[in-house]
Design an enzyme around this catalytic site. Structure first.
Site, mmCIF file in Angstrom:
data_model
loop_
_atom_site.group_PDB
_atom_site.id
_atom_site.type_symbol
_atom_site.label_atom_id
_atom_site.label_comp_id
_atom_site.label_asym_id
_atom_site.label_seq_id
_atom_site.Cartn_x
_atom_site.Cartn_y
_atom_site.Cartn_z
ATOM 1 N N ASP A 220 39.489 44.802 45.772
ATOM 2 C CA ASP A 220 38.498 45.386 46.671
ATOM 3 C C ASP A 220 37.886 46.617 46.004
ATOM 4 O O ASP A 220 38.607 47.414 45.396
ATOM 5 C CB ASP A 220 39.169 45.774 47.991
ATOM 6 C CG ASP A 220 38.174 46.100 49.086
ATOM 7 O OD1 ASP A 220 37.437 47.090 48.934
ATOM 8 O OD2 ASP A 220 38.146 45.379 50.091
ATOM 9 N N ILE A 221 36.569 46.773 46.112
ATOM 10 C CA ILE A 221 35.912 47.921 45.466
ATOM 11 C C ILE A 221 36.116 49.219 46.254
ATOM 12 O O ILE A 221 35.836 50.291 45.746
ATOM 13 C CB ILE A 221 34.404 47.678 45.221
ATOM 14 C CG1 ILE A 221 33.667 47.429 46.540
ATOM 15 C CG2 ILE A 221 34.189 46.539 44.236
ATOM 16 C CD1 ILE A 221 32.151 47.440 46.395
ATOM 17 N N ASN B 198 39.142 39.767 59.276
ATOM 18 C CA ASN B 198 38.286 40.328 60.311
ATOM 19 C C ASN B 198 37.250 39.301 60.757
ATOM 20 O O ASN B 198 36.868 38.429 59.979
ATOM 21 C CB ASN B 198 37.563 41.570 59.779
ATOM 22 C CG ASN B 198 38.530 42.641 59.308
ATOM 23 O OD1 ASN B 198 39.622 42.787 59.837
ATOM 24 N ND2 ASN B 198 38.127 43.384 58.302
ATOM 25 N N VAL C 58 31.048 41.191 55.400
ATOM 26 C CA VAL C 58 30.517 40.093 54.591
ATOM 27 C C VAL C 58 30.822 38.806 55.358
ATOM 28 O O VAL C 58 31.978 38.534 55.690
ATOM 29 C CB VAL C 58 31.155 40.055 53.179
ATOM 30 C CG1 VAL C 58 30.626 38.863 52.393
ATOM 31 C CG2 VAL C 58 30.891 41.355 52.436
ATOM 32 N N HIS D 86 37.376 36.002 54.520
ATOM 33 C CA HIS D 86 38.205 36.527 53.446
ATOM 34 C C HIS D 86 39.423 37.216 54.025
ATOM 35 O O HIS D 86 39.359 37.824 55.078
ATOM 36 C CB HIS D 86 37.416 37.491 52.554
ATOM 37 C CG HIS D 86 36.710 38.591 53.289
ATOM 38 N ND1 HIS D 86 35.558 38.364 54.017
ATOM 39 C CD2 HIS D 86 36.980 39.910 53.403
ATOM 40 C CE1 HIS D 86 35.150 39.507 54.543
ATOM 41 N NE2 HIS D 86 35.996 40.472 54.188
ATOM 42 N N HIS E 44 42.076 40.152 53.593
ATOM 43 C CA HIS E 44 42.378 41.419 52.935
ATOM 44 C C HIS E 44 43.889 41.425 52.740
ATOM 45 O O HIS E 44 44.634 41.255 53.708
ATOM 46 C CB HIS E 44 42.021 42.611 53.833
ATOM 47 C CG HIS E 44 40.564 42.827 54.009
ATOM 48 N ND1 HIS E 44 39.866 43.733 53.245
ATOM 49 C CD2 HIS E 44 39.677 42.272 54.866
ATOM 50 C CE1 HIS E 44 38.597 43.728 53.632
ATOM 51 N NE2 HIS E 44 38.458 42.848 54.610
#
Length: 121
Positions: free
Chosen positions: A31-32, A88, A97, A101, A103
């Site tokens: 993750d950025i 989420n 987004v 996905h 996390h």
């Protein structure tokens, strides 16, 4: 439903990412904006916008994302002490987004509830 997202661009190698895992069905990358010492996103290569768009036919793929999480936890040394995996859904759920996905967060003690600020409805 298959909109072009930042994740589809990562899958197609149109933009760079720090990829730590890839197979035919999934991709995992750092993750950025990490929220833990170890924070990766595990995404299916098949675009599915939200949890609400998951169909019964997608069950094996969704299960595979969790298998990837367990594999990464073992590889990274977090399986024994623990980690958190979160998906989420939509704006109030924190989704930014619209390509599902997981996390995966590890490397520190996680609190519960996840945040202490509770907003009144």
């Amino acid at each position: 439903m298959s909109q072009d997202t930042i994740f589809s661009k990562i899958i197609n190698r149109e933009i760079p990412a720090d990829i730590i895992y890839e197979d035919e069905q999934a991709l995992a990358f750092k993750d950025i904006n990490p929220q833990a010492p170890f924070h990766v996103l595990i995404i299916p290569k098949q675009p599915i916008a939200t949890i609400n768009d998951i169909t019964p036919q997608d069950a094996p793929l969704i299960g595979h994302l969790y298998v990837v999480a367990a594999t990464l936890a073992k590889q990274q040394g977090f399986s024994e002490k623990g980690y958190r995996v979160v998906m989420n859904c939509n704006e109030d759920g924190g989704q930014t987004v619209y390509h599902i996905h997981l996390h995966m967060l590890a490397g520190k003690q996680m609190g519960w509830p996840p945040y202490q600020e509770h907003k009144k409805q």
